[in-house]
Design a protein around this motif. Structure first.
Motif, short mmCIF file in Angstrom:
data_model
loop_
_atom_site.label_atom_id
_atom_site.label_comp_id
_atom_site.label_asym_id
_atom_site.label_seq_id
_atom_site.Cartn_x
_atom_site.Cartn_y
_atom_site.Cartn_z
N CYS A 51 0.81 -1.23 0.00
CA CYS A 51 0.00 0.00 0.00
C CYS A 51 0.84 1.27 0.00
O CYS A 51 0.41 2.31 -0.47
N CYS A 56 -0.86 -2.00 5.08
CA CYS A 56 -0.88 -3.45 4.82
C CYS A 56 0.16 -4.23 5.61
O CYS A 56 -0.03 -5.41 5.89
N CYS A 123 2.55 -11.09 1.01
CA CYS A 123 2.50 -10.47 2.34
C CYS A 123 3.39 -11.20 3.35
O CYS A 123 3.55 -10.73 4.48
#
Ligand code: FES
Length: 238
Positions: A51, A56, A123
């Motif tokens: 982001c 995030c 992630c």
């Protein structure tokens, strides 16, 4: 053929950091984000950028052992500090009998593989660094605590249950139960001496945001976008 006009006239400063136990010095504009500095100047692309607004958590690295959003820090503010990226989480295990040193993944990394804590992996670096720091302070989390520990990192595809299981599995691995080897997580060393930075670095530090801005509060803060620099302000690219 049209002429190429170089418009980036920002002065460069020399930035020295210890990243994953290795000293690095590189030149970069004063507004270079730490995440971009790691990826572009140091070629440590394990730190992912999602982001770029502190929401995030994909860019989370450890600064002197504390999880921080590297997209909210200027690289100059990390001058003289100890940075741990996902590339630095691996450990070295010494065989007590032979003295052989074997590089190995950390308990958190092992647990993510074992418990299917990742799918696409985008992630994952932010989760691994966040959980590593969390387990140092909370070595035996409850289910609720494990959920809170990862609540500040947004996932793209994997469900949270696998990650919660991975947090507990990693905690077991750190304690050497459940068949996992007992390994010692590397502790952050003292910050480097930056008591006398150069004048250019001093100016950069004054212009840079406070360190606390990027810090992950209790591992699950969601950083308000209004505190983040605008896209046009903070997107220096090489
Ligand atoms: Fe999303 Fe930094 S890239 S928090």
């Amino acid at each position: 053929m049209s002429e190429i006009i170089v418009t980036d006239t920002e002065p460069l400063v020399q930035i020295t950091l210890r990243v994953n136990d290795v000293m690095h010095t590189a030149s970069a504009p004063t507004r270079r984000l730490l995440s971009d500095f790691l990826r572009h100047e140091l070629r440590l692309t394990g730190t992912h950028v999602g982001c770029e607004h502190g929401v995030c958590g994909a860019c989370t690295v450890l600064v002197d052992g504390t999880p921080m959003r590297s997209c909210l820090m200027f690289a100059v503010t990390a001058q003289g500090h100890e940075i741990t990226t996902v590339e630095g989480l691996a450990e070295q295990v010494v065989d007590a009998e032979t003295g052989t040193v074997t590089p190995t993944m950390s308990p958190v990394q092992e647990a993510f593989i074992e418990c299917h804590g990742l799918q696409c992996g985008f992630c994952t670096p932010g989760f691994l660094t966040t959980i590593t720091a969390y387990l140092r302070e909370n070595p035996d989390p409850t289910e609720t605590e494990a959920r809170e520990a990862i609540a500040g990192n947004l996932r793209r595809c994997t469900g949270d249950q696998h990650r919660v299981t991975a947090v507990h599995r990693a905690a077991e691995g750190r304690k050497g139960v459940g068949g996992a080897p007992l390994v010692i997580l590397p502790r952050p060393t003292s910050p480097l001496d930056i008591s006398n930075p150069s004048p250019s670095i001093n100016a950069s530090l004054r212009a840079a945001p406070a360190k606390g801005l990027a810090q992950t509060k209790r591992y699950h803060s969601v950083r308000c976008c209004k505190h983040a620099p605008s896209q046009s302000e903070h997107r220096p690219r090489p």
